[in-house]
Design an enzyme around this catalytic site. Sequence first.
Site, PDB file in Angstrom:
ATOM      1  N   LYS A 105       0.819  -1.225   0.000  1.00 26.33           N
ATOM      2  CA  LYS A 105       0.000   0.000   0.000  1.00 26.33           C
ATOM      3  C   LYS A 105       0.846   1.266   0.000  1.00 26.33           C
ATOM      4  O   LYS A 105       0.492   2.255  -0.621  1.00 26.33           O
ATOM      5  CB  LYS A 105      -1.012   0.006   1.157  1.00 26.33           C
ATOM      6  CG  LYS A 105      -0.500   0.120   2.560  1.00 26.33           C
ATOM      7  CD  LYS A 105      -0.062  -1.149   3.244  1.00 26.33           C
ATOM      8  CE  LYS A 105      -0.917  -2.340   3.067  1.00 26.33           C
ATOM      9  NZ  LYS A 105      -0.312  -3.579   3.604  1.00 26.33           N
ATOM     10  N   ASP A 201      -0.201   3.755   7.810  1.00 23.88           N
ATOM     11  CA  ASP A 201      -0.763   2.607   7.088  1.00 23.88           C
ATOM     12  C   ASP A 201      -2.218   2.896   6.673  1.00 23.88           C
ATOM     13  O   ASP A 201      -2.611   2.664   5.528  1.00 23.88           O
ATOM     14  CB  ASP A 201      -0.674   1.378   8.009  1.00 23.88           C
ATOM     15  CG  ASP A 201      -1.259   0.126   7.394  1.00 23.88           C
ATOM     16  OD1 ASP A 201      -0.606  -0.452   6.513  1.00 23.88           O
ATOM     17  OD2 ASP A 201      -2.371  -0.267   7.792  1.00 23.88           O
ATOM     18  N   LYS A 205      -3.867   3.429   2.748  1.00 26.30           N
ATOM     19  CA  LYS A 205      -5.051   2.679   2.296  1.00 26.30           C
ATOM     20  C   LYS A 205      -6.187   3.635   1.931  1.00 26.30           C
ATOM     21  O   LYS A 205      -6.890   3.437   0.947  1.00 26.30           O
ATOM     22  CB  LYS A 205      -5.490   1.703   3.396  1.00 26.30           C
ATOM     23  CG  LYS A 205      -4.493   0.561   3.605  1.00 26.30           C
ATOM     24  CD  LYS A 205      -4.801  -0.246   4.857  1.00 26.30           C
ATOM     25  CE  LYS A 205      -3.773  -1.327   5.103  1.00 26.30           C
ATOM     26  NZ  LYS A 205      -3.841  -1.915   6.447  1.00 26.30           N
TER      27      LYS A 205
HETATM   28  N1  HSE Z   1      -0.081  -3.560   9.758  1.00 22.77           N
HETATM   29  C1  HSE Z   1      -1.385  -3.588   9.150  1.00 22.77           C
HETATM   30  C2  HSE Z   1      -2.451  -3.752  10.226  1.00 22.77           C
HETATM   31  C3  HSE Z   1      -1.559  -4.682   8.134  1.00 22.77           C
HETATM   32  O1  HSE Z   1      -2.147  -3.746  11.422  1.00 22.77           O
HETATM   33  O2  HSE Z   1      -3.607  -3.852   9.853  1.00 22.77           O
HETATM   34  C4  HSE Z   1      -0.880  -4.366   6.854  1.00 22.77           C
HETATM   35  O3  HSE Z   1      -1.343  -3.187   6.290  1.00 22.77           O
END
Ligand code: HSE
Length: 425
Positions: A105, A201, A205
């Site tokens: 991502k 993260d 996304k």
């Molecule tokens: N590290 C991410 C999470 C998963 O804790 O959902 C990968 O994007």
Amino acid sequence: MKKIGVALLGLGTVGGGTYRILKNNHDSIMKNDGIDIEIRHIIERDKEKAVALGADLSIVSTDINDVVNDKDTHIVAEFFGGIEPAKSFLTKCLLAGKSIVTANKEMFSKSWVELEAAAKKGHAGLYFEASCVGGVPIIRTLTESMQGNVIQSLMGIVNGTTNFILSKMADEGKEYGDVLKEAQRLGYAEANPTADVDGFDSMYKLSILSSLAFRKKVPISQIHREGISGVDKADIEYGKQLGYTLKLLAIAKNRDGKIEARVHPAFVPSDHPIAGVKGSFNAVHIVGDNVGDIMLYGRGAGDLPTGSAIVSDIVFAACQSKPKYAPFKNVDNVSTKDFTDNYLCRYYLRMTVADQSGVMAKITSAFGKNNISIASMKQMPSAGENATLIFLLHQTYEKDLNRALEALKKLDCVNSVNAVIRVEE
Ligand code: HSE
């Protein structure tokens, strides 16, 4: 029978899961989809990983040119993570006409424009179902199943680590730092947890999901980001008493032709389906103008859940007569006029004030002067000379709220504003 050659770049958690699914489901994919998938190359330094999976070592190497120069490899699945060497390797593959499938991502959200240009040049496809919300088929839902709608909003728990931490803080009344350590011990959080707990993260996304939802590139530079490291268990508890649950949300809305995209902790009513998503599970709630509400729920990480999304992309890519690209003009120079940071939402505020006469009048006056209407107010039992006040505000523009906060901070009777949390209904 269509024969499809596949290369796997990396054999870590998700690469290993993908290898196992491709082997175990080989015959059912052949029967159901008419595709005979052969794993022709694995790019991996650590041969032990290949041995552990029972892979044929003759297909394991460290040279991407083995993949690029093999005319019988059609699809390349990438599991390296990070930007380099993933981006350079995938660009080479695309230019050589090989479609790519990725769960990456960060690289994808930052390099979508360049990768798509390379894909078009090489007449190859670009598939990224596994990049958002692991095994949950959210990308295909947005691109293949929502044509009868204008999507109005998208709101999701797209990071399992932070949802695990916030769920535990709520259920067990523990502090953030203690739960983070526990999550690290259990393998839910990385030793360096920044990408998850600071919201990066989720931001990557959200950039991908909101671009697809609104058919317009939403770059990460247009996404407001806050993480969960400042969350105090006291607010989770006060929120609970008011009927709210705290989640790290990725939110995108299309309001009056302007897009707002933000990642931050937010309260949701405890009877909202998103509030019931606990532990490391993920969910995305979408509102379309015709279909109404939809929610997809499932595992956002892990070898087999994410491997499931990768394999679905490999089969999907193999079945396309023409490669698919972004369903919008995918350019670098998006107009900032299409976005707004003057969000409109409800707020929860906690502040510590002097417990004296006239204090409430000064505070409510600061709200009133800035067009803010109070929905409810609660004073907690007094601790010495100070009192804790909790306000729930009606919908207000972010800029009005910020002006009111500046005014509050200048009041002698306000010792501190301890928490400002958005509330999503
Ligand atoms: N590290 C991410 C999470 C998963 O804790 O959902 C990968 O994007």
